[in-house]
Design an enzyme around this catalytic site. Structure first.
Site, mmCIF file in Angstrom:
data_model
loop_
_atom_site.group_PDB
_atom_site.id
_atom_site.type_symbol
_atom_site.label_atom_id
_atom_site.label_comp_id
_atom_site.label_asym_id
_atom_site.label_seq_id
_atom_site.Cartn_x
_atom_site.Cartn_y
_atom_site.Cartn_z
ATOM 1 N N LEU A 33 6.755 64.722 -23.729
ATOM 2 C CA LEU A 33 7.490 65.694 -24.019
ATOM 3 C C LEU A 33 8.707 65.692 -22.803
ATOM 4 C CD1 LEU A 33 5.071 68.353 -23.609
ATOM 5 C CD2 LEU A 33 5.883 67.488 -25.800
ATOM 6 N N HIS A 34 10.019 66.280 -23.586
ATOM 7 C CA HIS A 34 11.240 66.587 -22.838
ATOM 8 C C HIS A 34 11.673 67.812 -23.262
ATOM 9 C CE1 HIS A 34 12.875 66.189 -26.912
ATOM 10 N NE2 HIS A 34 12.159 64.926 -27.149
ATOM 11 N N HIS A 37 11.346 69.582 -26.480
ATOM 12 C CA HIS A 37 10.182 70.172 -26.822
ATOM 13 C C HIS A 37 9.959 71.555 -26.112
ATOM 14 C CE1 HIS A 37 9.231 65.796 -27.408
ATOM 15 N NE2 HIS A 37 8.653 66.214 -28.577
ATOM 16 N N GLY A 150 11.959 71.609 -34.392
ATOM 17 C CA GLY A 150 13.229 71.470 -34.121
ATOM 18 C C GLY A 150 14.220 70.934 -35.193
ATOM 19 N N GLU A 151 15.326 71.618 -35.300
ATOM 20 C CA GLU A 151 16.533 71.179 -36.194
ATOM 21 C C GLU A 151 16.963 69.623 -35.988
ATOM 22 O OE1 GLU A 151 19.581 74.045 -35.613
ATOM 23 O OE2 GLU A 151 18.276 75.565 -36.549
ATOM 24 N N LYS A 152 16.485 69.193 -34.714
ATOM 25 C CA LYS A 152 16.736 67.809 -34.470
ATOM 26 C C LYS A 152 16.195 66.838 -35.945
ATOM 27 C CE LYS A 152 16.571 63.300 -32.346
ATOM 28 N NZ LYS A 152 15.097 63.005 -32.419
ATOM 29 N N SER A 189 11.815 61.467 -27.596
ATOM 30 C CA SER A 189 11.003 60.492 -26.848
ATOM 31 C C SER A 189 11.142 59.340 -26.889
ATOM 32 C CB SER A 189 9.450 60.659 -27.183
ATOM 33 O OG SER A 189 9.180 62.309 -27.589
ATOM 34 N N ARG A 190 11.778 58.907 -27.878
ATOM 35 C CA ARG A 190 12.224 57.240 -27.960
ATOM 36 C C ARG A 190 13.259 56.818 -27.237
ATOM 37 N NH1 ARG A 190 10.838 58.547 -33.798
ATOM 38 N NH2 ARG A 190 9.111 57.099 -34.254
HETATM 39 P P1 AMP Z 1 8.072 65.132 -31.967
HETATM 40 O O1 AMP Z 1 7.379 64.918 -30.813
HETATM 41 O O2 AMP Z 1 9.368 64.014 -32.220
HETATM 42 O O3 AMP Z 1 7.528 64.908 -33.129
HETATM 43 O O4 AMP Z 1 8.820 66.495 -31.855
HETATM 44 C C1 AMP Z 1 8.125 67.642 -31.952
HETATM 45 C C2 AMP Z 1 8.911 68.704 -32.386
HETATM 46 O O5 AMP Z 1 10.103 68.721 -31.515
HETATM 47 C C3 AMP Z 1 9.800 68.458 -33.678
HETATM 48 O O6 AMP Z 1 9.909 69.751 -34.536
HETATM 49 C C4 AMP Z 1 11.159 68.132 -33.272
HETATM 50 O O7 AMP Z 1 12.077 68.415 -34.303
HETATM 51 C C5 AMP Z 1 11.569 68.669 -32.083
HETATM 52 N N1 AMP Z 1 12.241 68.131 -31.317
HETATM 53 C C6 AMP Z 1 12.411 66.766 -31.039
HETATM 54 N N2 AMP Z 1 13.476 66.515 -30.275
HETATM 55 C C7 AMP Z 1 14.338 67.420 -30.103
HETATM 56 C C8 AMP Z 1 15.556 68.067 -29.614
HETATM 57 N N3 AMP Z 1 16.213 67.130 -28.860
HETATM 58 N N4 AMP Z 1 15.769 69.322 -29.670
HETATM 59 C C9 AMP Z 1 15.030 70.242 -30.353
HETATM 60 N N5 AMP Z 1 13.918 69.942 -30.827
HETATM 61 C C10 AMP Z 1 13.595 68.645 -30.883
#
Ligand code: AMP
Length: 289
Positions: A33-34, A37, A150-152, A189-190
Site C-alpha cells: 500500500l501507498h 490506496h 482509483g481513477e489511476k 506499487s510498481r
Molecule cells: P492496485 O493495488 O494497484 O490494484 O490498486 C488498488 C486500487 O487503488 C485501484 O482502485 C487503483 O486504481 C487505486 N490506486 C492505485 N494507485 C493509485 C493512485 N496513485 N491514486 C489513486 N488511486 C490509486
C-alpha cells in the site's frame, strides 16, 4: 481491525454489521500500500460515515496477470499493509489466499466485451476479464453498499461501472482522484521496482499530461494533442512508449477533430520491465468554468 482470511469469516462479520443497518464500503487493493490506496480508504470512510464500516481487501489476483507479466515479482508486505490500514481506521481487511478464492474446477468468468478489449485490454489480453471476475467475487463475498476505485486505473473504473450497470449489481461505484509523488509520478506499487535512473525519468508521463492539459483549450485537434504527448514521451530515451490514446472521457470511444467534450489521455509506458500507466481528463476551452 478485524483480519479475515476466509470467505466465511468476512461474511459473518459483514452479516453482523448489516443487521445493524450500517453502510459497508469496500476498497479493493493488491497490497503493498501507498498513499494512493490510503486515499481510497479515506474516501470510503467519507461514504461510510462514522458509524459505517470500511473494508479493505488485499489480494494479488493471478487471473488478471498475463503469462509474461509480473505476478511472481509483484511486491508484497503484509505486515506493513495491515499496520497502515489499522492506522487509517479501517474496520476490516479481507486477505485471502488464492486457494480460498479460486476453485480449480471453476468454469464461470465475467467479461465486459468491447470496453475490455481496447486500450490496456489490447496490451494485456484477458486482464479485464480477470479484474471483472475478481471484483464480482469480492462484491458477492462482501456485499458492500459502495466500493471505491482509483481513477489511476481509468479503464478499469469504466469496466467496473459498465459491469455493475449491465449485471444489475446494486453497488454504488465511487471514483477517487490520482495521488502523485511530489515530482508528479502517479503513485503505484510498481514504482519501487524502477531502477534509480528510471525513477528519475518516470515523471515524464505526468509532464506530458500537464502539457496536454495546457494545450487542450487552444482549439487543438485530438490527433495533434496525442502526437504532442507522444513526442514528449519519445524524447525520453529510457521510456518505451506502449500506447498513447485520446478518447471520449465518458465512453472511451475514439475521437477526432477539435475537442468539443472532455477527453481523456491514456498513457502506458515501460521503464525497463516496469509497466506504468497514467491518465488525465482534459477540457476544451468552452468547457472551462
Ligand atoms: P492496485 O493495488 O494497484 O490494484 O490498486 C488498488 C486500487 O487503488 C485501484 O482502485 C487503483 O486504481 C487505486 N490506486 C492505485 N494507485 C493509485 C493512485 N496513485 N491514486 C489513486 N488511486 C490509486
Amino acid at each position: 481491525m478485524d483480519i479475515c482470511r476466509s470467505k466465511s469469516a468476512i461474511r459473518a462479520l459483514v452479516a453482523q454489521w448489516r443487521s445493524q443497518s450500517v453502510p459497508v464500503v469496500l476498497a479493493p487493493t493488491m497490497g503493498f500500500l501507498h498513499n494512493g490506496h490510503l486515499s481510497l480508504m479515506r474516501r470510503a470512510r467519507l461514504r461510510a460515515g462514522e458509524t459505517g464500516k470500511v473494508v479493505a481487501s488485499i489480494f494479488v489476483n493471478p487471473t488478471q496477470f498475463g503469462p509474461n507479466e509480473d505476478l511472481d515479482s509483484y511486491p508484497r508486505d503484509e505486515a506493513r499493509d495491515l499496520e497502515l490500514l489499522r492506522l487509517e481506521g479501517v474496520d476490516a481487511v479481507f486477505i485471502p489466499e488464492v486457494s480460498e478464492i479460486y476453485d480449480p474446477e471453476a468454469q464461470t468468468i465475467v467479461e465486459t466485451t468491447e470496453l475490455a478489449r481496447m486500450l490496456i485490454g489490447k496490451l494485456r489480453p484477458g486482464h479485464f476479464r480477470g479484474v471483472a471476475t475478481i471484483v464480482t467475487k469480492l462484491f458477492n463475498i462482501i456485499r458492500p453498499d459502495a466500493a471505491v476505485f482509483g481513477e489511476k486505473d481509468y479503464q478499469q473504473l469504466a469496466v467496473i461501472r459498465r459491469m455493475v450497470q449491465d449485471l444489475d449489481m446494486e453497488i454504488e461505484i465511487i471514483g477517487a482522484p490520482i495521488q502523485r509523488e511530489a515530482d508528479g509520478l502517479a503513485m503505484s506499487s510498481r514504482n519501487v521496482r524502477l531502477s534509480p535512473a528510471d525513477r528519475a525519468r518516470a515523471p515524464v508521463l505526468a509532464r506530458a499530461l500537464d502539457q496536454a492539459e495546457e494545450l487542450a483549450p487552444s482549439g487543438i485537434t485530438a490527433s495533434r494533442l496525442r502526437s504532442h504527448v507522444r513526442a514528449t514521451l519519445e524524447a525520453e530515451p529510457r521510456a518505451q512508449v506502449q500506447s498513447v490514446d485520446i478518447r471520449d472521457a465518458a465512453t472511451l470511444a475514439p475521437i477526432s477533430g477539435p475537442l468539443t467534450r472532455p477527453a481523456v489521455l491514456l498513457l502506458a509506458v515501460k521503464f525497463g520491465t516496469v509497466f506504468l500507466i497514467d491518465n488525465r481528463v482534459v477540457h476544451p476551452a468552452k468547457e472551462r468554468t
